[in-house]
Design a protein around this motif. Structure first.
Motif, PDB file in Angstrom:
ATOM      1  N   SER A 117      -5.952  -3.678   9.464  1.00  0.00           N
ATOM      2  CA  SER A 117      -6.412  -2.480   9.224  1.00  0.00           C
ATOM      3  C   SER A 117      -6.003  -1.239   9.396  1.00  0.00           C
ATOM      4  O   SER A 117      -5.871  -0.197   8.742  1.00  0.00           O
ATOM      5  N   VAL A 118      -5.289  -1.270  10.606  1.00  0.00           N
ATOM      6  CA  VAL A 118      -4.379  -0.115  11.238  1.00  0.00           C
ATOM      7  C   VAL A 118      -3.253   0.216  10.278  1.00  0.00           C
ATOM      8  O   VAL A 118      -3.402   1.508   9.668  1.00  0.00           O
ATOM      9  N   VAL A 119      -2.670  -0.709   9.570  1.00  0.00           N
ATOM     10  CA  VAL A 119      -1.480  -0.298   8.479  1.00  0.00           C
ATOM     11  C   VAL A 119      -2.188   0.040   7.483  1.00  0.00           C
ATOM     12  O   VAL A 119      -1.771   1.133   6.963  1.00  0.00           O
ATOM     13  N   SER A 120      -3.331  -0.391   6.851  1.00  0.00           N
ATOM     14  CA  SER A 120      -3.978   0.097   5.716  1.00  0.00           C
ATOM     15  C   SER A 120      -4.408   1.419   5.843  1.00  0.00           C
ATOM     16  O   SER A 120      -4.296   2.254   4.957  1.00  0.00           O
ATOM     17  N   ALA A 121      -5.036   1.980   7.181  1.00  0.00           N
ATOM     18  CA  ALA A 121      -5.584   3.301   7.170  1.00  0.00           C
ATOM     19  C   ALA A 121      -4.383   4.021   7.332  1.00  0.00           C
ATOM     20  O   ALA A 121      -4.456   5.318   6.735  1.00  0.00           O
ATOM     21  N   PHE A 122      -3.131   3.947   7.762  1.00  0.00           N
ATOM     22  CA  PHE A 122      -1.841   4.690   7.834  1.00  0.00           C
ATOM     23  C   PHE A 122      -1.468   4.922   6.394  1.00  0.00           C
ATOM     24  O   PHE A 122      -1.062   5.983   6.078  1.00  0.00           O
ATOM     25  N   ILE A 123      -1.522   3.948   5.484  1.00  0.00           N
ATOM     26  CA  ILE A 123      -1.025   4.058   4.148  1.00  0.00           C
ATOM     27  C   ILE A 123      -1.937   5.135   3.491  1.00  0.00           C
ATOM     28  O   ILE A 123      -1.663   5.739   2.608  1.00  0.00           O
ATOM     29  N   PHE A 124      -3.302   4.998   3.662  1.00  0.00           N
ATOM     30  CA  PHE A 124      -4.302   5.998   2.978  1.00  0.00           C
ATOM     31  C   PHE A 124      -4.093   7.433   3.388  1.00  0.00           C
ATOM     32  O   PHE A 124      -4.312   8.302   2.389  1.00  0.00           O
ATOM     33  N   LEU A 125      -3.397   7.686   4.379  1.00  0.00           N
ATOM     34  CA  LEU A 125      -2.973   9.145   4.679  1.00  0.00           C
ATOM     35  C   LEU A 125      -1.854   9.570   3.808  1.00  0.00           C
ATOM     36  O   LEU A 125      -1.865  10.794   3.902  1.00  0.00           O
ATOM     37  N   PHE A 126      -1.325   8.684   3.033  1.00  0.00           N
ATOM     38  CA  PHE A 126      -0.197   9.272   2.366  1.00  0.00           C
ATOM     39  C   PHE A 126      -0.527   9.222   0.743  1.00  0.00           C
ATOM     40  O   PHE A 126       0.207   9.584   0.008  1.00  0.00           O
ATOM     41  N   ILE A 127      -1.789   8.733   0.667  1.00  0.00           N
ATOM     42  CA  ILE A 127      -1.967   8.890  -0.652  1.00  0.00           C
ATOM     43  C   ILE A 127      -2.790  10.526  -1.012  1.00  0.00           C
ATOM     44  O   ILE A 127      -3.449  10.986  -0.334  1.00  0.00           O
ATOM     45  N   ALA A 183      -2.523  -0.861  -0.256  1.00  0.00           N
ATOM     46  CA  ALA A 183      -3.631  -0.609   1.184  1.00  0.00           C
ATOM     47  C   ALA A 183      -4.907  -1.495   0.899  1.00  0.00           C
ATOM     48  O   ALA A 183      -5.312  -2.148   1.603  1.00  0.00           O
ATOM     49  N   PHE A 184      -5.489  -1.631  -0.468  1.00  0.00           N
ATOM     50  CA  PHE A 184      -6.656  -2.498  -0.318  1.00  0.00           C
ATOM     51  C   PHE A 184      -6.116  -4.015  -0.263  1.00  0.00           C
ATOM     52  O   PHE A 184      -7.010  -4.639   0.286  1.00  0.00           O
ATOM     53  N   CYS A 185      -5.040  -4.292  -0.620  1.00  0.00           N
ATOM     54  CA  CYS A 185      -4.541  -5.570  -0.525  1.00  0.00           C
ATOM     55  C   CYS A 185      -4.483  -6.219   0.847  1.00  0.00           C
ATOM     56  O   CYS A 185      -4.633  -7.108   1.386  1.00  0.00           O
ATOM     57  N   ILE A 186      -3.919  -5.149   1.745  1.00  0.00           N
ATOM     58  CA  ILE A 186      -3.592  -5.294   3.269  1.00  0.00           C
ATOM     59  C   ILE A 186      -5.171  -5.203   3.896  1.00  0.00           C
ATOM     60  O   ILE A 186      -5.203  -6.230   4.721  1.00  0.00           O
ATOM     61  N   ILE A 187      -5.944  -4.237   3.506  1.00  0.00           N
ATOM     62  CA  ILE A 187      -7.238  -4.183   4.157  1.00  0.00           C
ATOM     63  C   ILE A 187      -8.076  -5.498   3.881  1.00  0.00           C
ATOM     64  O   ILE A 187      -8.829  -6.000   4.563  1.00  0.00           O
ATOM     65  N   LEU A 188      -8.115  -6.081   2.789  1.00  0.00           N
ATOM     66  CA  LEU A 188      -8.652  -7.119   2.275  1.00  0.00           C
ATOM     67  C   LEU A 188      -8.173  -8.443   3.037  1.00  0.00           C
ATOM     68  O   LEU A 188      -8.853  -9.194   3.597  1.00  0.00           O
ATOM     69  N   THR A 189      -7.102  -8.426   3.309  1.00  0.00           N
ATOM     70  CA  THR A 189      -6.207  -9.733   4.062  1.00  0.00           C
ATOM     71  C   THR A 189      -6.557  -9.512   5.462  1.00  0.00           C
ATOM     72  O   THR A 189      -7.184 -10.428   6.089  1.00  0.00           O
ATOM     73  N   GLY A 190      -6.729  -8.237   5.968  1.00  0.00           N
ATOM     74  CA  GLY A 190      -7.183  -8.221   7.365  1.00  0.00           C
ATOM     75  C   GLY A 190      -8.583  -8.376   7.506  1.00  0.00           C
ATOM     76  O   GLY A 190      -9.219  -9.092   8.471  1.00  0.00           O
TER      77      GLY A 190
END
Length: 340
Positions: free
Chosen positions: A135-145, A324-331
């Protein structure tokens, strides 16, 4: 088994309704002028309180715990930044970022027992931490969109109101435009993302007082002994905290503006509708408290941003969002399975 099955079904239905409404509740405001958002905040919170009053009457007025109002104060404080966030980085990206930090804050506070709450026990701690890490990784990715806002402000239906700053700067500025409209593109990005992170952290803390009361209701030496375990019984107190705090902020704003606040009549009905949708979503969130996923609201909002408002464009942004969605869904799945 029948009762458990019914509870599970109710939980999932409530969860789906909450996800849809949380991801869409700001949509009615997209085309209306909202200025700095302070007037809108008060209208929205008034609608929230009225829904709470109806729910309270339906529940036959359960005991009112003033401490539950603190959560409402926290939420209203975070909500002040909503209009600036949507003006700077857009509806979809804004909810994606604050939703991620909301979920992370909620997870950490319950998992580690912050603020006097009972720490949550899970059967597979490692899997739980993996889920949080993703979830942390996905949140970090969102910052780059990056979000893009259409430049056409003359179209009959595109005089955006939760409108973003990327507008033709050669046009004359309306004197009622808010401070957000004076920011550069880089400042927009920095301010929007920073406010979204702060709002997300505040949103993630909003239910802490209610959980605290429920946890301490089981302790004979606590003033909350015997308090209800039904989250809906705290809705009126929680929403009363929201309305009281928003009223205080609006009055302070009126004083700061020397009794000349910026009012937007056309935003009243859309703002009221937005508040009703949010209030219903939160009631459903309370019901589905143990079945929630951080993916849903952000996903719905992102779809509005991509397909309806064209805020998120470009192959790179689409790929980052999908990743990011794939990562957060996995999380989310890891976190869910860690409790089994």
């Amino acid at each position: 088994m029948s009762n458990n099955g019914t509870d599970l079904t109710t939980g999932f239905i409530s969860c789906i309704v909450a996800i849809l409404l949380f991801g869409s509740n700001f949509v009615p405001l997209k085309k209306y002028e909202t200025g700095d958002g302070m007037f809108l905040q008060w209208v929205l919170c008034a609608a929230v309180w009225l829904v709470a009053l109806v729910v309270n009457l339906i529940l036959h007025c359960p005991k009112f715990w003033p401490f539950a109002m603190v959560g409402g104060c926290i939420w209203a404080t975070g909500n002040i930044a909503v209009v600036p966030i949507i003006k700077t980085i857009g509806l979809g990206l804004g909810i994606l970022i604050w939703g991620s930090f909301n979920a992370l804050t909620g997870w950490a506070s319950s998992r580690f027992g912050w603020f006097g709450m009972d720490a949550e026990e899970v059967s597979k701690p490692l899997l739980n931490y993996v889920g949080a890490g993703l979830s942390v990784v996905s949140a970090f990715i969102f910052l780059f969109i990056k979000s893009e806002i259409p430049n056409n402000t003359h179209s009959v239906d595109t005089t955006p109101l939760i409108t973003e700053h990327v507008i033709n700067k050669t046009q004359d500025r309306d004197p009622d435009y808010s401070w957000v409209d004076k920011l550069s593109t880089m400042q927009n990005r920095l301010v929007g993302c920073s406010l979204a992170v702060i709002s997300g952290i505040l949103y993630g803390s909003t239910f802490v007082p209610i959980i605290y009361i429920k946890d301490h209701s089981k302790r004979n030496d606590s003033i909350y002994v015997g308090a209800s375990q039904n989250d809906l019984d705290y809705v009126f107190a929680h929403f009363s905290g929201i309305f009281l705090t928003s009223t205080v902020y609006f009055l302070a704003y009126c004083v700061a503006m020397k009794n000349s606040p910026k009012l937007y009549p056309k935003a009243v009905l859309p703002g009221f509708l937005s508040g009703v949708l949010w209030a219903i979503a939160t009631c459903c969130w309370f019901i589905a408290n143990h079945s929630l996923s951080p993916v849903g609201p952000g996903f719905i909002a992102a779809m509005w941003g991509v397909f309806m408002f064209k805020e998120i464009q470009g192959r790179q942004n689409y790929l980052l969002m999908i990743l990011a969605f794939c990562i957060i869904l996995t999380g989310a799945l890891c976190t869910a399975f860690s409790k089994i």
